[in-house]
Design an enzyme around this catalytic site. Structure first.
Site, PDB file in Angstrom:
ATOM      1  N   ASP A   1       0.853  -1.199   0.000  1.00 15.22           N
ATOM      2  CA  ASP A   1       0.000   0.000   0.000  1.00 15.22           C
ATOM      3  C   ASP A   1       0.885   1.245   0.000  1.00 15.22           C
ATOM      4  OD1 ASP A   1      -2.230   1.621   0.157  1.00 15.22           O
ATOM      5  OD2 ASP A   1      -3.105   0.601   1.868  1.00 15.22           O
TER       6      ASP A   1
ATOM      7  N   CYS B   1      -4.029   5.044  -2.328  1.00 13.71           N
ATOM      8  CA  CYS B   1      -4.546   4.156  -3.368  1.00 13.71           C
ATOM      9  C   CYS B   1      -4.627   4.968  -4.645  1.00 13.71           C
ATOM     10  CB  CYS B   1      -5.922   3.614  -2.986  1.00 13.71           C
ATOM     11  SG  CYS B   1      -6.676   2.659  -4.310  1.00 13.71           S
TER      12      CYS B   1
HETATM   13  P1  HMG Z   1      -9.226  -5.320 -16.392  1.00  9.41           P
HETATM   14  O1  HMG Z   1      -8.604  -4.423 -17.405  1.00  9.41           O
HETATM   15  O2  HMG Z   1     -10.706  -5.242 -16.196  1.00  9.41           O
HETATM   16  O3  HMG Z   1      -8.789  -6.840 -16.606  1.00  9.41           O
HETATM   17  O4  HMG Z   1      -8.530  -5.049 -15.004  1.00  9.41           O
HETATM   18  P2  HMG Z   1      -8.990  -7.831 -17.809  1.00  9.41           P
HETATM   19  O5  HMG Z   1      -9.269  -9.166 -17.200  1.00  9.41           O
HETATM   20  O6  HMG Z   1      -9.945  -7.281 -18.828  1.00  9.41           O
HETATM   21  O7  HMG Z   1      -7.532  -7.874 -18.475  1.00  9.41           O
HETATM   22  C1  HMG Z   1      -6.985  -6.739 -19.097  1.00  9.41           C
HETATM   23  C2  HMG Z   1      -5.473  -6.864 -19.106  1.00  9.41           C
HETATM   24  O8  HMG Z   1      -4.974  -6.930 -17.755  1.00  9.41           O
HETATM   25  C3  HMG Z   1      -4.957  -8.114 -19.795  1.00  9.41           C
HETATM   26  O9  HMG Z   1      -3.688  -7.789 -20.343  1.00  9.41           O
HETATM   27  C4  HMG Z   1      -4.738  -9.076 -18.656  1.00  9.41           C
HETATM   28  O10 HMG Z   1      -3.744 -10.040 -18.964  1.00  9.41           O
HETATM   29  C5  HMG Z   1      -4.237  -8.137 -17.579  1.00  9.41           C
HETATM   30  P3  HMG Z   1      -3.526  -7.340 -21.887  1.00  9.41           P
HETATM   31  O11 HMG Z   1      -4.089  -8.504 -22.657  1.00  9.41           O
HETATM   32  O12 HMG Z   1      -4.344  -6.096 -22.063  1.00  9.41           O
HETATM   33  O13 HMG Z   1      -2.050  -7.148 -22.037  1.00  9.41           O
HETATM   34  N1  HMG Z   1      -4.497  -8.629 -16.222  1.00  9.41           N
HETATM   35  C6  HMG Z   1      -3.541  -8.813 -15.298  1.00  9.41           C
HETATM   36  N2  HMG Z   1      -2.208  -8.602 -15.336  1.00  9.41           N
HETATM   37  C7  HMG Z   1      -1.527  -8.894 -14.209  1.00  9.41           C
HETATM   38  N3  HMG Z   1      -2.092  -9.361 -13.069  1.00  9.41           N
HETATM   39  C8  HMG Z   1      -3.425  -9.570 -13.014  1.00  9.41           C
HETATM   40  C9  HMG Z   1      -4.198  -9.287 -14.164  1.00  9.41           C
HETATM   41  N4  HMG Z   1      -5.505  -9.399 -14.423  1.00  9.41           N
HETATM   42  C10 HMG Z   1      -5.681  -8.981 -15.698  1.00  9.41           C
HETATM   43  N5  HMG Z   1      -3.965 -10.002 -11.873  1.00  9.41           N
HETATM   44  C11 HMG Z   1      -7.827  -5.670 -12.802  1.00  9.41           C
HETATM   45  C12 HMG Z   1      -8.945  -5.721 -13.827  1.00  9.41           C
HETATM   46  C13 HMG Z   1      -8.402  -6.154 -11.489  1.00  9.41           C
HETATM   47  C14 HMG Z   1      -6.705  -6.580 -13.248  1.00  9.41           C
HETATM   48  C15 HMG Z   1      -7.336  -4.210 -12.712  1.00  9.41           C
HETATM   49  O14 HMG Z   1      -8.412  -3.370 -12.473  1.00  9.41           O
HETATM   50  C16 HMG Z   1      -6.312  -4.035 -11.622  1.00  9.41           C
HETATM   51  O15 HMG Z   1      -5.192  -4.507 -11.708  1.00  9.41           O
HETATM   52  N6  HMG Z   1      -6.699  -3.321 -10.528  1.00  9.41           N
HETATM   53  C17 HMG Z   1      -5.834  -3.202  -9.354  1.00  9.41           C
HETATM   54  C18 HMG Z   1      -5.997  -1.863  -8.744  1.00  9.41           C
HETATM   55  C19 HMG Z   1      -5.158  -1.803  -7.514  1.00  9.41           C
HETATM   56  O16 HMG Z   1      -4.186  -2.515  -7.349  1.00  9.41           O
HETATM   57  N7  HMG Z   1      -5.545  -0.884  -6.598  1.00  9.41           N
HETATM   58  C20 HMG Z   1      -4.808  -0.688  -5.371  1.00  9.41           C
HETATM   59  C21 HMG Z   1      -4.977  -1.819  -4.391  1.00  9.41           C
HETATM   60  S1  HMG Z   1      -6.500  -1.746  -3.473  1.00  9.41           S
HETATM   61  C22 HMG Z   1      -6.151  -0.650  -2.181  1.00  9.41           C
HETATM   62  O17 HMG Z   1      -5.123  -0.019  -2.161  1.00  9.41           O
HETATM   63  C23 HMG Z   1      -7.119  -0.572  -1.043  1.00  9.41           C
HETATM   64  C24 HMG Z   1      -6.614  -1.310   0.216  1.00  9.41           C
HETATM   65  O18 HMG Z   1      -5.358  -0.811   0.649  1.00  9.41           O
HETATM   66  C25 HMG Z   1      -7.627  -1.170   1.363  1.00  9.41           C
HETATM   67  C26 HMG Z   1      -8.077   0.273   1.596  1.00  9.41           C
HETATM   68  O19 HMG Z   1      -7.217   1.158   1.789  1.00  9.41           O
HETATM   69  O20 HMG Z   1      -9.304   0.472   1.610  1.00  9.41           O
HETATM   70  C27 HMG Z   1      -6.436  -2.824  -0.067  1.00  9.41           C
HETATM   71 MG    MG Z   2      -5.106   1.011   1.785  1.00  6.93          MG
END
Ligand code: HMG
Ligand code: MG
Length: 308
Positions: free
Chosen positions: A20, A244
């Site tokens: 994070d 985030c």
């Molecule tokens: P998407 O674009 O809807 O995914 O993203 P998709 O399934 O349509 O795939 C699109 C592309 O992403 C493809 O690649 C997939 O291979 C790739 P391309 O063919 O275009 O080259 N892909 C991935 N690559 C690597 N790892 C994966 C993965 N999945 C698909 N797992 C997705 C959906 C969920 C992947 C995207 O929205 C994403 O990565 N989001 C993450 C956002 C994030 O990390 N946010 C921060 C963390 S949450 C947070 O901080 C809150 C927390 O701290 C608690 C709080 O504070 O409240 C936890």
């Molecule tokens: Mg957080």
């Protein structure tokens, strides 16, 4: 609430700095610096160090080296190094990289879910079911996050019942614990009390952790409120790093050293060494080229010529 009855004698600190903390940094941090950070944190006595995220590198470029980070760190048997996995693709990559514990992350707000993981809450639960199925086959523990438990940057105030419903669903799927995230750090102790009064009727305190960002300086007060409701797992981030990328206005997580100083003062045992955390906060801050955000790291700043 009578604090004396439920305030825990031991608290588990769940360190989220390498994940994070670093995910919101716009300048890419060298993989070697991430590995050094995690190894230093490992030496502090922390039992949980969230190491990285297996997410799309287009969405979070800072986490593109997740597999290299996992390969480079020295995993102590005394600690666990969970990683974030939003979907089956992320889970499989994490497992192949040697992760022993993963975390799925959903939200109590529909709009935040869409902005953060590109799907509705219902779709996110469907994706999580695939992760849980594979994790069960591999006997891999899964943590669950519920974000926006107090407010959403897009929708405003969130109802405690919406948080409770999401947390209960994720527990029913098999998560061992749910971390309640005040993603944008707007909550006050009154909000936390309102939330916990509802959720604790359904979910026992042992299954809950709290995850406060400190945007409005309320995190320590919020943590004290959570402790007085019996919650004994606290998420925090060395040096107060964090944010985030999909939560505009969110600042860092509450600093591990600030939480630890308070817990030490309350006589609550953690097994974590404050001096090591403070030194680590300065080391990663030197890498990032700015001082730590925490009060305690600044108050205890080691002299410039010491070996930090
Ligand atoms: P998407 O674009 O809807 O995914 O993203 P998709 O399934 O349509 O795939 C699109 C592309 O992403 C493809 O690649 C997939 O291979 C790739 P391309 O063919 O275009 O080259 N892909 C991935 N690559 C690597 N790892 C994966 C993965 N999945 C698909 N797992 C997705 C959906 C969920 C992947 C995207 O929205 C994403 O990565 N989001 C993450 C956002 C994030 O990390 N946010 C921060 C963390 S949450 C947070 O901080 C809150 C927390 O701290 C608690 C709080 O504070 O409240 C936890
Ligand atoms: Mg957080």
């Amino acid at each position: 609430m009578n604090p004396g009855n439920v305030r825990p004698a031991h608290v588990t600190l769940y360190e989220v700095g390498p994940r994070d903390g670093l995910q919101a940094e716009t300048e890419i941090v060298a993989t070697a610096d991430k590995i050094a950070l995690i190894d230093r944190l490992s030496a502090s006595g922390l039992k949980y160090i969230e190491a990285t995220s297996f997410v799309s590198k287009k969405w979070v470029p800072q986490m593109a080296d997740a597999a290299e980070v996992m390969a480079g760190i020295t995993q102590r048997t005394s600690a666990t190094y969970p990683v974030l996995t939003p979907n089956l693709q992320g889970y499989e990559a994490a497992r192949d990289a040697g992760a022993q514990t993963v975390a799925i992350f959903g939200a109590a707000s529909e709009t935040f879910s869409l902005k953060n993981i590109n799907c509705s809450i219902a779709e996110s639960l469907a994706r999580f079911r695939f992760v849980m199925g594979e994790a069960a086959i591999n006997a891999m523990p899964v943590r669950g996050y519920v974000s926006t438990v107090i407010a959403c940057p897009y929708e405003g105030a969130i109802k405690p019942q919406a948080v409770t419903d999401m947390a209960a669903r994720m527990l029913d799927m098999g998560c061992y614990e749910i971390s309640l995230g005040d993603t944008i750090g707007v909550g006050t102790p009154a909000d936390v009390e309102r939330l916990l009064d509802v959720i604790l009727k359904v979910i026992p305190a042992e299954k809950l952790a709290v995850h406060f960002h400190d945007t409005y300086g309320q995190a320590l007060a919020n943590i004290l409120t959570a402790l007085d409701h019996g919650i004994a797992t606290i998420d925090s981030s060395v040096g107060g790093l964090g944010g985030c990328p999909y939560a505009p206005g969110a600042s860092g997580n509450v600093a591990t050293e600030d939480v630890l100083y308070m817990l030490n003062g309350l006589g609550i045992e953690t097994g974590v060494d404050l001096e090591t955390i403070v030194a680590t906060a300065w080391q990663i801050s030197d890498v990032l080229g700015r001082p730590p955000r925490s009060k305690v790291a600044v108050a205890k700043q080691p002299p410039r010529n010491d070996a930090r």
